[in-house]
Design a protein around this motif. Structure first.
Motif, PDB file in Angstrom:
ATOM      1  N   MET A 188     -19.615  14.567  24.564  1.00 49.74           N
ATOM      2  CA  MET A 188     -18.538  15.568  24.577  1.00 49.74           C
ATOM      3  C   MET A 188     -17.182  14.885  24.489  1.00 49.74           C
ATOM      4  N   ASP A 189     -16.139  15.711  24.428  1.00 48.35           N
ATOM      5  CA  ASP A 189     -14.776  15.223  24.541  1.00 48.35           C
ATOM      6  C   ASP A 189     -14.631  14.556  25.903  1.00 48.35           C
ATOM      7  N   ARG A 190     -14.145  13.340  25.915  1.00 45.14           N
ATOM      8  CA  ARG A 190     -14.110  12.566  27.164  1.00 45.14           C
ATOM      9  C   ARG A 190     -13.160  13.147  28.209  1.00 45.14           C
ATOM     10  N   ASP A 191     -12.278  14.045  27.839  1.00 49.14           N
ATOM     11  CA  ASP A 191     -11.350  14.649  28.804  1.00 49.14           C
ATOM     12  C   ASP A 191     -11.767  16.057  29.212  1.00 49.14           C
ATOM     13  N   SER A 192     -12.982  16.446  28.790  1.00 45.39           N
ATOM     14  CA  SER A 192     -13.374  17.838  29.016  1.00 45.39           C
ATOM     15  C   SER A 192     -13.877  18.109  30.429  1.00 45.39           C
ATOM     16  N   ILE A 193     -14.245  17.063  31.194  1.00 48.86           N
ATOM     17  CA  ILE A 193     -14.753  17.235  32.556  1.00 48.86           C
ATOM     18  C   ILE A 193     -13.815  16.540  33.524  1.00 48.86           C
ATOM     19  N   ALA A 194     -13.345  17.262  34.529  1.00 48.13           N
ATOM     20  CA  ALA A 194     -12.429  16.694  35.516  1.00 48.13           C
ATOM     21  C   ALA A 194     -13.187  15.793  36.488  1.00 48.13           C
ATOM     22  N   ALA A 195     -12.593  14.659  36.820  1.00 53.80           N
ATOM     23  CA  ALA A 195     -13.230  13.691  37.707  1.00 53.80           C
ATOM     24  C   ALA A 195     -13.435  14.273  39.100  1.00 53.80           C
ATOM     25  N   ASP A 196     -12.459  15.083  39.581  1.00 54.39           N
ATOM     26  CA  ASP A 196     -12.592  15.639  40.935  1.00 54.39           C
ATOM     27  C   ASP A 196     -13.741  16.635  41.010  1.00 54.39           C
ATOM     28  N   LEU A 197     -14.056  17.283  39.874  1.00 51.90           N
ATOM     29  CA  LEU A 197     -15.184  18.214  39.823  1.00 51.90           C
ATOM     30  C   LEU A 197     -16.508  17.452  40.032  1.00 51.90           C
ATOM     31  N   ILE A 198     -16.623  16.285  39.383  1.00 49.89           N
ATOM     32  CA  ILE A 198     -17.827  15.469  39.502  1.00 49.89           C
ATOM     33  C   ILE A 198     -17.962  14.912  40.915  1.00 49.89           C
ATOM     34  N   SER A 199     -16.882  14.331  41.438  1.00 50.84           N
ATOM     35  CA  SER A 199     -16.953  13.716  42.769  1.00 50.84           C
ATOM     36  C   SER A 199     -17.223  14.764  43.842  1.00 50.84           C
ATOM     37  N   GLY A 200     -16.681  15.984  43.659  1.00 47.82           N
ATOM     38  CA  GLY A 200     -16.945  17.060  44.617  1.00 47.82           C
ATOM     39  C   GLY A 200     -18.420  17.427  44.644  1.00 47.82           C
ATOM     40  N   PHE A 201     -19.040  17.517  43.454  1.00 47.55           N
ATOM     41  CA  PHE A 201     -20.468  17.834  43.382  1.00 47.55           C
ATOM     42  C   PHE A 201     -21.314  16.677  43.945  1.00 47.55           C
ATOM     43  N   ILE A 257     -20.917  25.545  36.839  1.00 46.35           N
ATOM     44  CA  ILE A 257     -19.496  25.880  36.884  1.00 46.35           C
ATOM     45  C   ILE A 257     -19.082  26.274  35.470  1.00 46.35           C
ATOM     46  N   GLY A 258     -18.956  27.566  35.245  1.00 43.70           N
ATOM     47  CA  GLY A 258     -18.629  28.065  33.911  1.00 43.70           C
ATOM     48  C   GLY A 258     -19.765  27.755  32.949  1.00 43.70           C
ATOM     49  N   THR A 259     -19.453  27.015  31.914  1.00 46.97           N
ATOM     50  CA  THR A 259     -20.477  26.652  30.923  1.00 46.97           C
ATOM     51  C   THR A 259     -21.074  25.273  31.196  1.00 46.97           C
ATOM     52  N   GLN A 260     -20.747  24.709  32.352  1.00 46.09           N
ATOM     53  CA  GLN A 260     -21.184  23.352  32.676  1.00 46.09           C
ATOM     54  C   GLN A 260     -22.266  23.369  33.754  1.00 46.09           C
ATOM     55  N   HIS A 261     -23.398  22.740  33.430  1.00 46.41           N
ATOM     56  CA  HIS A 261     -24.506  22.614  34.382  1.00 46.41           C
ATOM     57  C   HIS A 261     -24.513  21.182  34.916  1.00 46.41           C
ATOM     58  N   LEU A 262     -24.308  21.032  36.211  1.00 44.43           N
ATOM     59  CA  LEU A 262     -24.251  19.715  36.842  1.00 44.43           C
ATOM     60  C   LEU A 262     -25.568  19.441  37.563  1.00 44.43           C
ATOM     61  N   LEU A 263     -26.152  18.281  37.313  1.00 44.81           N
ATOM     62  CA  LEU A 263     -27.414  17.896  37.959  1.00 44.81           C
ATOM     63  C   LEU A 263     -27.322  16.440  38.431  1.00 44.81           C
ATOM     64  N   LYS A 264     -28.036  16.140  39.477  1.00 44.71           N
ATOM     65  CA  LYS A 264     -27.996  14.793  40.051  1.00 44.71           C
ATOM     66  C   LYS A 264     -29.157  13.938  39.519  1.00 44.71           C
ATOM     67  N   ILE A 265     -28.839  12.687  39.205  1.00 45.14           N
ATOM     68  CA  ILE A 265     -29.854  11.700  38.794  1.00 45.14           C
ATOM     69  C   ILE A 265     -30.070  10.754  39.972  1.00 45.14           C
ATOM     70  N   LEU A 266     -31.278  10.761  40.494  1.00 45.59           N
ATOM     71  CA  LEU A 266     -31.584  10.015  41.722  1.00 45.59           C
ATOM     72  C   LEU A 266     -32.504   8.831  41.438  1.00 45.59           C
ATOM     73  N   ASP A 267     -32.436   7.854  42.322  1.00 45.39           N
ATOM     74  CA  ASP A 267     -33.360   6.723  42.297  1.00 45.39           C
ATOM     75  C   ASP A 267     -33.856   6.492  43.711  1.00 45.39           C
TER      76      ASP A 267
END
Length: 362
Positions: free
Chosen positions: A36-49, A59-69
């Motif tokens: 995607m466009d590298r500025d399309s996702i806010a960093a604070d949105l990611i860190s909050g999740f 969040i809107g059209t964005q599906h956030l999922l966690k990658i675990l190890d």
């Protein structure tokens, strides 16, 4: 750890198939890889999740999922789109990336395990526990091949060998320095000397032909269990060192074929000096001219046969006898006598060993 380039390739392939934009971010919101466009996702949105207990969030059209190890958060994956299938595509991407992380971590752990195993840095209980975790068979006959390349910084030899010897068949490639590559090869319990030699010859031919590398290959004896692999490695290392002293012309050196060279290599230096002084005094064989040394080597190769040696050297039999008698006058050793010829041969090898030690000091 898996590289961002590998992750980027995976995302590009998934987008080409699903037409869904994907992005992978670290826990602070930094971009690892994205379609995607590298500025399309806010960093604070990611860190909050990342700090939330939820495994996924929309969040809107964005599906956030966690990658675990193993329960630890590694990355955040974002799948963007309005289709009902976007979330499922995101789950597939998470599954694929988690499997990649496991595979690359296991590969790194195996490499680390074998390096420590070769260097005797593991306790016996750790060997068995880590081997079980890494799915490495313990009771398999193995032999260690040491391939000295002298220019392995670009990894050409390693990549070629990995293409020939696969971990799926129980073979592992590793290294403990920049000058050599180590092959831990699974073999048959009753593997013949010819079969072991054939593997070494194949390695020399491969690297010479494909990479134009003039390598030396040494190998130890076959060991029955994983815990003894370090023994085979030490044997291969000694074979390489001994080969450089006594068998310079050979590209392949087997520990089992070192013969008397192995005994001389383990002699104390002071004892070597005393032996040389007793045999030669001030007339060291290193001062012999090249013609005489070539004559001696050919004479020994032909088992002290004067007629055959003179024929191969294209000299008259009396000329050869004269050269042998000249050495007898200098050293007091008659090379036509087996015991005295053996003494002289050993003395020559000891001199070569001492010269090697002198060069090492510098």
């Amino acid at each position: 750890m898996i590289s961002s380039q590998i992750i980027q390739t995976s995302l590009d392939e998934l987008k080409a198939i699903t037409k869904v934009d994907l992005g992978v971010y670290d826990t602070s919101g930094g971009i690892v890889a994205t379609t995607m466009d590298r500025d399309s996702i806010a960093a604070d949105l990611i860190s909050g999740f990342a700090n939330s207990p939820a495994d996924s969030q929309v969040i809107g059209t964005q599906h956030l999922l966690k990658i675990l190890d193993e329960g630890d958060l590694l990355y955040i994956l974002v799948a963007k789109g309005t289709s009902d299938d976007v979330y499922m595509v995101g789950k597939v991407a998470v599954c694929q990336l988690q499997n990649l992380v496991i595979a690359y971590k296991e590969r790194f752990d195996r490499n680390n395990f074998f390096q420590n195993l070769l260097l005797d840095n593991l306790l016996l209980v750790d060997i068995y526990n880590r081997a079980k975790k890494l799915h490495i068979e313990v009771a398999l006959p193995r032999v260690v091949y040491l391939i000295e390349t002298k220019m392995e910084k670009d990894g050409i030899a390693t990549e070629l060998l990995k293409g020939m010897f696969s971990s799926q068949t129980g073979d592992y490639i590793t290294s403990v320095d920049e000058r050599s590559v180590i092959l831990i090869k699974t073999v048959e319990q009753d593997a013949s000397a010819e079969a072991l030699q054939a593997v070494a010859d194949t390695i020399v031919t491969l690297l010479n032909t494909e990479a134009l590398l003039n390598v030396k290959v040494s190998y130890g004896t076959v060991v029955a269990e994983l815990k003894d692999v370090s023994k085979s490695y030490k044997e291969a290392k000694m074979a390489l060192d001994v080969g450089k002293i006594f068998y310079v012309e050979k590209n392949v050196i087997a520990y089992s074929a070192l013969g008397i060279g192995r005994l001389i290599y383990q002699l104390p230096v002071n004892l070597c000096k005393l032996f040389i002084e007793e045999i030669f005094g001030d007339n060291l064989p290193s001062e012999l001219d090249e013609e005489t040394l070539n004559t001696l080597n050919k004479f020994f190769e032909n088992n002290l046969n004067v007629s055959e040696t003179s024929r191969q050297l294209f000299v008259h039999r009396n000329t050869l006898v004269y050269r042998i008698e000249k050495i007898q006058k200098t050293t007091g050793l008659d090379l036509r006598n087996f015991d005295e010829a053996l003494t002289f041969k050993i003395a020559l090898m000891v001199v070569n060993y001492m010269k090697y030690l002198d060069n090492q000091e510098y």
